[in-house]
Write a protein that holds these residues in place. Sequence first.
Motif, PDB file in Angstrom:
ATOM      1  N   LEU A 121      12.219 -13.153  -8.997  1.00 29.51           N
ATOM      2  CA  LEU A 121      11.162 -11.890  -9.390  1.00 29.51           C
ATOM      3  C   LEU A 121      10.357 -11.760  -8.255  1.00 29.51           C
ATOM      4  CD1 LEU A 121       9.951 -13.084 -12.732  1.00 29.51           C
ATOM      5  CD2 LEU A 121      11.945 -11.654 -12.397  1.00 29.51           C
ATOM      6  N   TRP A 122      10.076 -10.606  -7.726  1.00 33.17           N
ATOM      7  CA  TRP A 122       9.132 -10.162  -6.747  1.00 33.17           C
ATOM      8  C   TRP A 122       7.934  -9.523  -7.746  1.00 33.17           C
ATOM      9  CZ3 TRP A 122      11.169  -6.835  -2.255  1.00 33.17           C
ATOM     10  CH2 TRP A 122      11.993  -7.662  -1.471  1.00 33.17           C
ATOM     11  N   ALA A 123       6.894 -10.327  -7.676  1.00 33.69           N
ATOM     12  CA  ALA A 123       5.480  -9.947  -8.504  1.00 33.69           C
ATOM     13  C   ALA A 123       4.569  -8.962  -7.447  1.00 33.69           C
ATOM     14  CB  ALA A 123       4.968 -11.321  -8.744  1.00 33.69           C
ATOM     15  N   MET A 124       4.448  -7.956  -8.101  1.00 32.16           N
ATOM     16  CA  MET A 124       3.367  -6.927  -7.342  1.00 32.16           C
ATOM     17  C   MET A 124       1.893  -7.332  -7.797  1.00 32.16           C
ATOM     18  SD  MET A 124       5.322  -3.224  -7.266  1.00 32.16           S
ATOM     19  CE  MET A 124       4.336  -2.719  -5.866  1.00 32.16           C
ATOM     20  N   LEU A 125       1.229  -7.394  -6.936  1.00 30.23           N
ATOM     21  CA  LEU A 125      -0.220  -7.580  -7.165  1.00 30.23           C
ATOM     22  C   LEU A 125      -1.106  -6.139  -6.918  1.00 30.23           C
ATOM     23  CD1 LEU A 125      -1.128 -10.715  -5.401  1.00 30.23           C
ATOM     24  CD2 LEU A 125      -0.298 -10.517  -7.506  1.00 30.23           C
ATOM     25  N   GLU A 126      -1.438  -5.516  -8.054  1.00 30.17           N
ATOM     26  CA  GLU A 126      -2.019  -4.200  -7.841  1.00 30.17           C
ATOM     27  C   GLU A 126      -3.298  -3.960  -8.445  1.00 30.17           C
ATOM     28  OE1 GLU A 126       1.037  -1.001  -8.340  1.00 30.17           O
ATOM     29  OE2 GLU A 126       2.118  -2.685  -9.478  1.00 30.17           O
ATOM     30  N   THR A 127      -3.591  -5.170  -9.168  1.00 28.97           N
ATOM     31  CA  THR A 127      -5.089  -5.038 -10.103  1.00 28.97           C
ATOM     32  C   THR A 127      -6.084  -6.185  -9.677  1.00 28.97           C
ATOM     33  OG1 THR A 127      -4.103  -6.433 -11.860  1.00 28.97           O
ATOM     34  CG2 THR A 127      -3.844  -4.110 -11.964  1.00 28.97           C
ATOM     35  N   PRO A 128      -7.221  -6.208 -10.208  1.00 25.95           N
ATOM     36  CA  PRO A 128      -8.329  -7.207  -9.668  1.00 25.95           C
ATOM     37  C   PRO A 128      -7.698  -8.495 -10.299  1.00 25.95           C
ATOM     38  CG  PRO A 128      -9.636  -5.162 -10.328  1.00 25.95           C
ATOM     39  CD  PRO A 128      -8.136  -4.789 -10.635  1.00 25.95           C
ATOM     40  N   ALA A 129      -7.131  -8.679 -11.822  1.00 28.49           N
ATOM     41  CA  ALA A 129      -6.698  -9.631 -12.378  1.00 28.49           C
ATOM     42  C   ALA A 129      -5.369 -10.112 -11.537  1.00 28.49           C
ATOM     43  CB  ALA A 129      -6.450  -9.119 -13.731  1.00 28.49           C
ATOM     44  N   GLY A 130      -4.628  -9.350 -11.130  1.00 26.13           N
ATOM     45  CA  GLY A 130      -3.328  -9.904 -10.295  1.00 26.13           C
ATOM     46  C   GLY A 130      -4.125 -10.653  -8.924  1.00 26.13           C
ATOM     47  N   ILE A 131      -5.132 -10.072  -8.232  1.00 28.51           N
ATOM     48  CA  ILE A 131      -5.568 -10.864  -6.933  1.00 28.51           C
ATOM     49  C   ILE A 131      -6.248 -12.110  -7.522  1.00 28.51           C
ATOM     50  CG2 ILE A 131      -7.228 -10.595  -5.127  1.00 28.51           C
ATOM     51  CD1 ILE A 131      -4.607  -8.973  -4.841  1.00 28.51           C
ATOM     52  N   ALA A 132      -6.966 -12.080  -8.695  1.00 24.61           N
ATOM     53  CA  ALA A 132      -7.615 -13.169  -9.071  1.00 24.61           C
ATOM     54  C   ALA A 132      -6.712 -14.341  -9.466  1.00 24.61           C
ATOM     55  CB  ALA A 132      -8.522 -12.846 -10.285  1.00 24.61           C
ATOM     56  N   ALA A 134      -3.570 -14.618  -8.136  1.00 23.70           N
ATOM     57  CA  ALA A 134      -2.485 -14.499  -7.176  1.00 23.70           C
ATOM     58  C   ALA A 134      -1.854 -15.941  -6.966  1.00 23.70           C
ATOM     59  CB  ALA A 134      -3.044 -14.110  -5.795  1.00 23.70           C
ATOM     60  N   ALA A 135      -2.752 -17.133  -6.893  1.00 22.65           N
ATOM     61  CA  ALA A 135      -2.105 -18.568  -6.747  1.00 22.65           C
ATOM     62  C   ALA A 135      -1.165 -18.722  -7.590  1.00 22.65           C
ATOM     63  CB  ALA A 135      -3.163 -19.407  -6.374  1.00 22.65           C
ATOM     64  N   GLU A 136      -1.605 -18.651  -8.906  1.00 18.05           N
ATOM     65  CA  GLU A 136      -0.758 -19.039 -10.132  1.00 18.05           C
ATOM     66  C   GLU A 136       0.475 -18.255 -10.275  1.00 18.05           C
ATOM     67  OE1 GLU A 136      -1.569 -17.045 -14.354  1.00 18.05           O
ATOM     68  OE2 GLU A 136      -3.333 -18.303 -13.525  1.00 18.05           O
ATOM     69  N   ILE A 137       0.448 -16.954  -9.771  1.00 16.88           N
ATOM     70  CA  ILE A 137       1.642 -16.041  -9.944  1.00 16.88           C
ATOM     71  C   ILE A 137       2.689 -16.450  -8.844  1.00 16.88           C
ATOM     72  CG2 ILE A 137       2.296 -13.609  -9.469  1.00 16.88           C
ATOM     73  CD1 ILE A 137      -0.330 -12.781 -10.856  1.00 16.88           C
ATOM     74  N   ALA A 138       2.107 -16.774  -7.895  1.00 16.06           N
ATOM     75  CA  ALA A 138       2.860 -17.062  -6.460  1.00 16.06           C
ATOM     76  C   ALA A 138       3.776 -18.565  -6.706  1.00 16.06           C
ATOM     77  CB  ALA A 138       1.995 -17.398  -5.175  1.00 16.06           C
ATOM     78  N   GLN A 139       2.973 -19.174  -7.531  1.00 17.85           N
ATOM     79  CA  GLN A 139       3.483 -20.599  -7.871  1.00 17.85           C
ATOM     80  C   GLN A 139       4.501 -20.730  -8.871  1.00 17.85           C
ATOM     81  OE1 GLN A 139       2.927 -23.430  -6.125  1.00 17.85           O
ATOM     82  NE2 GLN A 139       1.251 -22.879  -4.882  1.00 17.85           N
ATOM     83  N   HIS A 140       4.727 -19.557  -9.632  1.00 21.49           N
ATOM     84  CA  HIS A 140       5.721 -19.618 -10.611  1.00 21.49           C
ATOM     85  C   HIS A 140       7.066 -19.783 -10.044  1.00 21.49           C
ATOM     86  CE1 HIS A 140       8.206 -17.813 -13.874  1.00 21.49           C
ATOM     87  NE2 HIS A 140       7.154 -18.002 -14.753  1.00 21.49           N
ATOM     88  N   LEU A 177      -2.722 -15.944   1.476  1.00 18.15           N
ATOM     89  CA  LEU A 177      -3.048 -17.214   1.305  1.00 18.15           C
ATOM     90  C   LEU A 177      -2.254 -17.864   0.127  1.00 18.15           C
ATOM     91  CD1 LEU A 177      -4.645 -19.784   1.557  1.00 18.15           C
ATOM     92  CD2 LEU A 177      -6.558 -18.883   0.344  1.00 18.15           C
ATOM     93  N   ALA A 178      -1.890 -17.165  -1.174  1.00 21.43           N
ATOM     94  CA  ALA A 178      -1.224 -17.677  -2.217  1.00 21.43           C
ATOM     95  C   ALA A 178       0.321 -17.846  -1.623  1.00 21.43           C
ATOM     96  CB  ALA A 178      -1.287 -16.699  -3.267  1.00 21.43           C
ATOM     97  N   ALA A 179       0.684 -16.840  -1.044  1.00 27.69           N
ATOM     98  CA  ALA A 179       2.017 -16.892  -0.644  1.00 27.69           C
ATOM     99  C   ALA A 179       2.263 -18.175   0.354  1.00 27.69           C
ATOM    100  CB  ALA A 179       2.571 -15.501   0.081  1.00 27.69           C
ATOM    101  N   ARG A 180       1.467 -18.360   1.217  1.00 29.94           N
ATOM    102  CA  ARG A 180       1.824 -19.701   2.169  1.00 29.94           C
ATOM    103  C   ARG A 180       1.445 -20.811   1.429  1.00 29.94           C
ATOM    104  NH1 ARG A 180       3.934 -16.417   3.794  1.00 29.94           N
ATOM    105  NH2 ARG A 180       3.384 -14.947   5.723  1.00 29.94           N
ATOM    106  N   LEU A 181       0.740 -20.789   0.222  1.00 28.06           N
ATOM    107  CA  LEU A 181       0.656 -22.064  -0.375  1.00 28.06           C
ATOM    108  C   LEU A 181       1.693 -22.450  -1.216  1.00 28.06           C
ATOM    109  CD1 LEU A 181      -2.954 -21.729  -1.771  1.00 28.06           C
ATOM    110  CD2 LEU A 181      -2.201 -23.773  -0.375  1.00 28.06           C
TER     111      LEU A 181
END
Length: 289
Positions: A121-132, A134-140, A177-181
């Motif tokens: 999956l490629w996850a798109m961050l397009e909303t304030p909630a997505g940015i908030a 981001a770390a948990e989404i990237a870690q999925h 930052l989320a992606a690098r983590l």
Amino acid sequence: MSDKPLRSVLYMPASNQRAMDKARSLAADAIVFDLEDAVAPASKETARASLIEQLAAGGYGQRQLVARCNSLATPWGRDDLQVLAGSADLAVICLPKVESATELDRVMDVLADAGRQDIALWAMLETPAGIAHAAEIAQHPAVSVLVMGTTDLASELRVPHRPDRLGLQWSLSQAVLAARLAGIAVLDGVYLELDNPSGFQAICEQGRALGFDGKTLIHPSQLDAANTVFGPSAEGVQWAKRVIAAWQVAQEQGLGLAVLDGKLVETMHVDEARRTLATARYIAEQSQH
């Protein structure tokens, strides 16, 4: 993170047969066949069927092929996932407006029910909630790339569109930052001004400076600049070779660091040099095909 570059990632409407055919000859590292924003509601089902036929036809070489589906919150999302899961020629799905890891779990459940647990999956961050989140989404575990949706994000944040993207810079850095983590790639958002190549060049350079691995694009005219800015330069390749050579000499002498042109070289610099050379080799090999 793979050595395969994602310097240039071009969106192509899945409703446009001619555009999808043309993508076979374009110098894009990845093609995202779009079933979402680029397709009118009345054309969703037809575009979906056309995309499956296009994937089966092949001919895209080493370009990474991705399908952007509609959200599960829409009338088309579940059908998109189920149909795309049936294509043995597709290994990556891009999800719009991801806001939590729970959403990703629901998507993976649908794909599992359709017999596909191997899709990334490629996850798109397009909303304030997505940015908030981001770390948990990237870690999925299913997520291999984060993709910024800067147009929608700017609207939801109510920030003006400025050449320096001042109102977006914190969000952009959070995504990096989320992606690098998570050890995955992260892509900058699209640039909408097709008649402003200098502006596009500047935005690419800003994205590279912020740490992005590549740029999502809306037109083939943007490919060359993205590939140049986000790819290793000739100077960068030569520097990488010199770093590795200096490091090898230091290792032979039993030293834990080296000095090159008066600057310390440590393992982190060697790792970066090796990434640069691996990417350069991959690009060179693909240009010969």
